[in-house]
Design a protein around this motif. Sequence first.
Motif, PDB file in Angstrom:
ATOM      1  N   ASN A  20      58.094  57.594  50.123  1.00 17.59           N
ATOM      2  CA  ASN A  20      56.776  58.520  49.755  1.00 17.59           C
ATOM      3  C   ASN A  20      56.260  59.381  50.858  1.00 17.59           C
ATOM      4  O   ASN A  20      55.177  59.890  50.973  1.00 17.59           O
ATOM      5  CB  ASN A  20      55.640  57.583  49.344  1.00 17.59           C
ATOM      6  N   TYR A  53      50.826  51.019  44.327  1.00 13.00           N
ATOM      7  CA  TYR A  53      52.065  51.262  43.452  1.00 13.00           C
ATOM      8  C   TYR A  53      52.385  50.140  42.640  1.00 13.00           C
ATOM      9  O   TYR A  53      51.807  48.983  42.748  1.00 13.00           O
ATOM     10  CB  TYR A  53      53.185  51.769  44.606  1.00 13.00           C
ATOM     11  N   ASP A  97      54.754  56.312  44.315  1.00 14.11           N
ATOM     12  CA  ASP A  97      55.713  55.970  43.516  1.00 14.11           C
ATOM     13  C   ASP A  97      56.584  54.630  44.028  1.00 14.11           C
ATOM     14  O   ASP A  97      56.465  54.587  45.161  1.00 14.11           O
ATOM     15  CB  ASP A  97      57.004  56.995  43.275  1.00 14.11           C
TER      16      ASP A  97
END
Length: 301
Positions: free
Chosen positions: A163, A218, A278
């Motif tokens: 990320n 996440y 994510d």
Amino acid sequence: MHRYFLPQHFLPQLCRPQFWVICCISLFASLSQAQDKVIRVNDNGTDPNAAYSLKMIQLAIDHIDTKYKIEVVRDNFSQTRVNEEVRTNGVLDMVWASSEATIESELHPIRICLYKGLLGYRIFIINKSNQYKFDQVNSLDDLRKLTVGPGKTWADTKILQANGFKVITATKYPNLFYMVDGGRFDGFPRGVHEPFGELAQRPELKDLTVEKNLMISYRMPFYLFTSHENKKLAADINLGLERAIADGSFDQVFYNDPNVKDVLAKANMKERKVFYIDNPLLSKETPLDRAELWFDPKSAP
């Protein structure tokens, strides 16, 4: 006093060995069916998630017709050994663990997160003098400009790197506290349930504190697993958990767990600015679309 008499034509049957064999087989079958099936799990006394996971297994059992009882093995197995015993249908039937695609290929996941995704919320241990840096963060891009320090082999590291975070790692977990204390990186990301106890155990690091305002989130499922062959057990426990979700008892156990209550009281999750990122390690089958399975700090009681 009542007396009962067998019909005369039935008496010769009693003398036949086959009659008694059939009776014995029927009796043993009945006794076998009456006995509870056993779910063997391991708890060596050091796993902080064991008590809660056992509570959730029992909750599932209480919601199904098939009768199971939990048998706890007290062996000092590594996580790898526990997983292998379950995978090969060895001395264990079930294990609880954080999930990702690899473990789901080796074991059969029951895709209901026991912690409702709580373990995927990360806050930072920082040096007090660096709070001003985090106060200036208004976007995910701002946060990416700071340096973070997870363990070298942790799943967190791969997730943060994927990320776009600036990651500085260490092989040894204790070193990370001294590194953030000494300014090697800005923040040490921890699960919301972790930093308060960790700092309490390190009173000599007086300049360390928990950052006040920010949180990364996440999806980090924490599942029960069986072997791929033990589909009946997996289906039964899945059914029990689904029924517990439907009647509200799953959330009742979750929110009343002492550790969860402690986290919600200390972490100030409702007031934090949350940045969602994510998790590329998730399997494609993760039920991300089922909102009732995931914790939302903004709507927590």
